[in-house]
Write a protein that holds these residues in place. Sequence first.
Motif, mmCIF file in Angstrom:
data_model
loop_
_atom_site.group_PDB
_atom_site.id
_atom_site.type_symbol
_atom_site.label_atom_id
_atom_site.label_comp_id
_atom_site.label_asym_id
_atom_site.label_seq_id
_atom_site.Cartn_x
_atom_site.Cartn_y
_atom_site.Cartn_z
ATOM 1 N N THR A 72 17.838 60.299 -20.691
ATOM 2 C CA THR A 72 16.656 61.129 -20.445
ATOM 3 C C THR A 72 15.987 60.720 -19.135
ATOM 4 O O THR A 72 15.612 61.571 -18.328
ATOM 5 N N GLU A 73 15.825 59.434 -18.909
ATOM 6 C CA GLU A 73 15.198 58.960 -17.677
ATOM 7 C C GLU A 73 16.046 59.307 -16.457
ATOM 8 O O GLU A 73 15.521 59.695 -15.411
ATOM 9 N N ALA A 74 17.367 59.185 -16.583
ATOM 10 C CA ALA A 74 18.246 59.551 -15.459
ATOM 11 C C ALA A 74 18.141 61.031 -15.157
ATOM 12 O O ALA A 74 18.114 61.444 -13.997
ATOM 13 N N SER A 75 18.050 61.836 -16.200
ATOM 14 C CA SER A 75 17.914 63.283 -16.009
ATOM 15 C C SER A 75 16.589 63.612 -15.339
ATOM 16 O O SER A 75 16.531 64.483 -14.466
ATOM 17 N N GLU A 76 15.510 62.948 -15.721
ATOM 18 C CA GLU A 76 14.208 63.197 -15.107
ATOM 19 C C GLU A 76 14.175 62.764 -13.642
ATOM 20 O O GLU A 76 13.445 63.332 -12.846
ATOM 21 N N LEU A 77 14.984 61.773 -13.291
ATOM 22 C CA LEU A 77 15.056 61.326 -11.906
ATOM 23 C C LEU A 77 15.989 62.204 -11.055
ATOM 24 O O LEU A 77 16.084 62.013 -9.852
ATOM 25 N N GLY A 78 16.681 63.138 -11.687
ATOM 26 C CA GLY A 78 17.569 64.032 -10.951
ATOM 27 C C GLY A 78 18.995 63.555 -10.882
ATOM 28 O O GLY A 78 19.801 64.117 -10.152
ATOM 29 N N MET A 79 19.343 62.545 -11.625
ATOM 30 C CA MET A 79 20.720 62.073 -11.637
ATOM 31 C C MET A 79 21.541 62.996 -12.522
ATOM 32 O O MET A 79 21.063 63.506 -13.531
ATOM 33 N N VAL A 80 22.781 63.252 -12.121
ATOM 34 C CA VAL A 80 23.646 64.140 -12.887
ATOM 35 C C VAL A 80 24.924 63.411 -13.227
ATOM 36 O O VAL A 80 25.328 62.452 -12.568
ATOM 37 N N VAL A 81 25.582 63.884 -14.275
ATOM 38 C CA VAL A 81 26.875 63.357 -14.671
ATOM 39 C C VAL A 81 27.912 64.332 -14.149
ATOM 40 O O VAL A 81 27.898 65.522 -14.491
ATOM 41 N N ALA A 82 28.791 63.869 -13.321
ATOM 42 C CA ALA A 82 29.838 64.729 -12.778
ATOM 43 C C ALA A 82 30.922 64.916 -13.827
ATOM 44 O O ALA A 82 31.038 64.147 -14.774
ATOM 45 N N GLY A 83 31.752 65.920 -13.609
ATOM 46 C CA GLY A 83 32.794 66.244 -14.585
ATOM 47 C C GLY A 83 33.824 65.155 -14.718
ATOM 48 O O GLY A 83 33.900 64.468 -15.720
ATOM 49 N N SER A 84 34.652 64.949 -13.723
ATOM 50 C CA SER A 84 35.701 63.947 -13.822
ATOM 51 C C SER A 84 35.530 62.935 -12.704
ATOM 52 O O SER A 84 34.983 63.226 -11.643
ATOM 53 N N ALA A 85 36.046 61.772 -12.924
ATOM 54 C CA ALA A 85 35.879 60.692 -11.958
ATOM 55 C C ALA A 85 36.946 60.773 -10.873
ATOM 56 O O ALA A 85 38.042 61.271 -11.090
ATOM 57 N N SER A 86 36.620 60.278 -9.710
ATOM 58 C CA SER A 86 37.563 60.167 -8.609
ATOM 59 C C SER A 86 37.743 58.694 -8.302
ATOM 60 O O SER A 86 36.808 57.899 -8.431
ATOM 61 N N TYR A 87 38.956 58.320 -7.901
ATOM 62 C CA TYR A 87 39.264 56.933 -7.629
ATOM 63 C C TYR A 87 39.813 56.800 -6.226
ATOM 64 O O TYR A 87 40.492 57.686 -5.717
ATOM 65 N N LEU A 88 39.594 55.697 -5.585
ATOM 66 C CA LEU A 88 40.087 55.417 -4.240
ATOM 67 C C LEU A 88 41.159 54.336 -4.359
ATOM 68 O O LEU A 88 40.902 53.248 -4.876
ATOM 69 N N ARG A 89 42.355 54.673 -3.894
ATOM 70 C CA ARG A 89 43.440 53.702 -3.889
ATOM 71 C C ARG A 89 43.368 52.970 -2.562
ATOM 72 O O ARG A 89 43.453 53.581 -1.491
ATOM 73 N N LEU A 90 43.211 51.667 -2.604
ATOM 74 C CA LEU A 90 42.989 50.877 -1.403
ATOM 75 C C LEU A 90 44.250 50.699 -0.561
ATOM 76 O O LEU A 90 44.163 50.513 0.647
ATOM 77 N N SER A 91 45.388 50.745 -1.153
ATOM 78 C CA SER A 91 46.615 50.486 -0.390
ATOM 79 C C SER A 91 46.851 51.546 0.695
ATOM 80 O O SER A 91 47.246 51.234 1.808
ATOM 81 N N ASP A 92 46.592 52.803 0.362
ATOM 82 C CA ASP A 92 46.807 53.848 1.374
ATOM 83 C C ASP A 92 45.561 54.713 1.580
ATOM 84 O O ASP A 92 45.631 55.757 2.210
ATOM 85 N N SER A 93 44.441 54.312 1.054
ATOM 86 C CA SER A 93 43.166 55.022 1.180
ATOM 87 C C SER A 93 43.243 56.452 0.674
ATOM 88 O O SER A 93 42.614 57.361 1.208
ATOM 89 N N ALA A 94 43.980 56.664 -0.372
ATOM 90 C CA ALA A 94 44.097 58.004 -0.953
ATOM 91 C C ALA A 94 43.076 58.158 -2.069
ATOM 92 O O ALA A 94 42.755 57.213 -2.787
ATOM 93 N N VAL A 95 42.519 59.373 -2.214
ATOM 94 C CA VAL A 95 41.558 59.683 -3.269
ATOM 95 C C VAL A 95 42.324 60.330 -4.412
ATOM 96 O O VAL A 95 43.007 61.345 -4.230
ATOM 97 N N LEU A 96 42.214 59.768 -5.589
ATOM 98 C CA LEU A 96 42.877 60.296 -6.775
ATOM 99 C C LEU A 96 41.824 60.952 -7.658
ATOM 100 O O LEU A 96 40.752 60.422 -7.866
ATOM 101 N N GLY A 97 42.071 62.119 -8.194
ATOM 102 C CA GLY A 97 41.141 62.782 -9.080
ATOM 103 C C GLY A 97 40.681 64.095 -8.494
ATOM 104 O O GLY A 97 41.346 64.695 -7.646
ATOM 105 N N ALA A 98 39.529 64.580 -8.935
ATOM 106 C CA ALA A 98 39.026 65.895 -8.538
ATOM 107 C C ALA A 98 38.642 65.939 -7.073
ATOM 108 O O ALA A 98 38.714 66.981 -6.437
ATOM 109 N N ASN A 99 38.199 64.865 -6.537
ATOM 110 C CA ASN A 99 37.824 64.759 -5.136
ATOM 111 C C ASN A 99 36.750 65.775 -4.758
ATOM 112 O O ASN A 99 36.788 66.369 -3.695
ATOM 113 N N THR A 100 35.796 65.976 -5.690
ATOM 114 C CA THR A 100 34.674 66.869 -5.398
ATOM 115 C C THR A 100 33.387 66.144 -5.761
ATOM 116 O O THR A 100 33.367 65.267 -6.626
ATOM 117 N N GLY A 101 32.315 66.519 -5.137
ATOM 118 C CA GLY A 101 31.021 65.928 -5.441
ATOM 119 C C GLY A 101 30.455 66.511 -6.718
ATOM 120 O O GLY A 101 30.917 67.542 -7.240
#
Length: 190
Positions: free
Chosen positions: A102-131
């Motif tokens: 509730t407090e996060a919602s009142e502060l304007g924080m949102v829960v995104a749909g799916s998570a995105s991950y950054l692979r450090l070996s080749d700097s590739a983004v895995l997942g939805a890659n959307t904000g």
Amino acid sequence: MSRATAAAMLPQPHKPAQTRPSRSLRPVTAPSPRRRPKLAYALIALGGAFAIGAAQIGLSLAITHDSYVLADLNSQQRELNLQTSALEDDLAGIASPQYLATEASELGMVVAGSASYLRLSDSAVLGANTGAGWRSTVDPTGAGAVDNALLDAKEAEAAAAAKADEAPSTAVDPDLPPPITDGLPSPSTR
């Protein structure tokens, strides 16, 4: 030898001569003077009795004072235990997932749909890659929300405090009956 001569030859036991001291009797002329009691002994005895009494009174007062201090400390311990319990309840309510969402919602924080991950070996983004969008995928106050009794009590207190701040000060004595504004009460009949 005859018995008489044999008895005469036997050694005779020696009887000591009884000498009694001679007592001299004389008439009593005057009674012997009584000795006065010594004042120092009496004062020492009275002083000792007073010292023992004062020591007993002092010890009784010290023990009584300690019992009052102990009762006061027990009272403080009970109050602190109650405060600790109330603070633990407050902490449990504040740390609950409902309150945090509730407090996060009142502060304007949102829960995104799916998570995105950054692979450090080749700097590739895995997942939805959307904000995250402007709307959260989880509504903490929606129909599926689970109530928290600890939070409901806080909300009621906050609402009562806000209402008291807004309302004019018309304090009613709780010992008095409520005021009658629309006439005398009467039973309702059909």
